[in-house]
Design an enzyme around this catalytic site. Structure first.
Site, mmCIF file in Angstrom:
data_model
loop_
_atom_site.group_PDB
_atom_site.id
_atom_site.type_symbol
_atom_site.label_atom_id
_atom_site.label_comp_id
_atom_site.label_asym_id
_atom_site.label_seq_id
_atom_site.Cartn_x
_atom_site.Cartn_y
_atom_site.Cartn_z
ATOM 1 C CB SER A 128 2.007 3.794 -1.346
ATOM 2 O OG SER A 128 2.331 2.475 -0.951
ATOM 3 C CE LYS A 165 1.261 3.492 2.814
ATOM 4 N NZ LYS A 165 0.702 2.331 2.067
#
EC number: 3.4.21.88
Length: 211
Positions: A128, A165
């Site tokens: 990701s 993230k």
């Protein structure tokens, strides 16, 4: 340790390296250095980095994302020291990251690799964050803190799940952005869903450098 003095341009780049690490948790890329300093090409940034390395102010690391290591602190003192950091594997839902059952082993590192200091290494699962060089199987160096600035890469707990993230706070909402064009951000309203920042990323060790 005696070091050669820096030129004005080298000092400017060295100051930018320290500022970028302090504000984002990671060293800048050559492209980011060139953009900040006004070079036309990243190659010019590379040459100045090599000069800083020859003079003992930084080390250029292979096998490490954004491989620049600061060797002295703001008082021009050596910051090199050997550490043994816990390596955290898969984190079970709802359990503390540093729970003993999550520690797979301990990994030796030099403390100067990371600024601020790393408290543990988290094994990355998935791609990701691949656009900024954090790949599946890499070891993410994490500094434990509950505070993070917009733009920093964070380890966040959303309800029972832990994720890595890039943080953005916008109004009442928190956005956790992936660095992968195929994925969508996680959008959290803290009034409705539990979220906690558990750390900020301060570096990456490539999976082929430790496996």
């Amino acid at each position: 340790m005696s070091r050669k003095h820096l030129t004005a341009r080298q000092q400017e780049i060295f100051d930018f390296l320290k500022h970028h690490i302090d504000t984002t948790g990671m060293p800048p890329t050559r492209v980011e250095i060139a953009r900040e300093i006004g070079f036309k090409s990243p190659n010019a940034a590379e040459e100045h980095l090599k000069a800083l390395a020859r003079k003992g102010y930084i080390e250029m690391l292979s096998g490490t994302s954004r491989g620049i290591r600061i060797l002295i602190n703001n008082d021009n003192e050596d910051v090199t020291q050997d550490l043994s950091l816990p390596l955290i594997g898969k984190v079970a839902a709802g359990t503390p990251i540093m729970a003993i059952e999550h520690v797979e082993s301990h990994y030796p590192v030099n403390g100067a690799m990371f600024n601020p200091n790393a408290d543990y290494l988290l094994k990355v699962n998935g791609n990701s964050m691949e656009k900024i060089g954090i790949l599946d199987g890499d070891l993410l160096a994490v500094h434990k803190t509950n505070f993070a600035r917009n733009g920093q890469v964070v380890v966040a707990r959303v309800e029972d799940e832990v994720t890595v993230k890039r943080l953005e706070k916008k109004g009442e909402l928190i956005y956790l952005h992936p660095e992968n064009d195929e994925l969508q951000p996680i959008i959290v309203d803290p009034r409705l869903k539990y979220i906690e920042i558990e750390g900020i990323a301060v570096g990456v060790i490539r999976n082929n450098a430790w496996m």
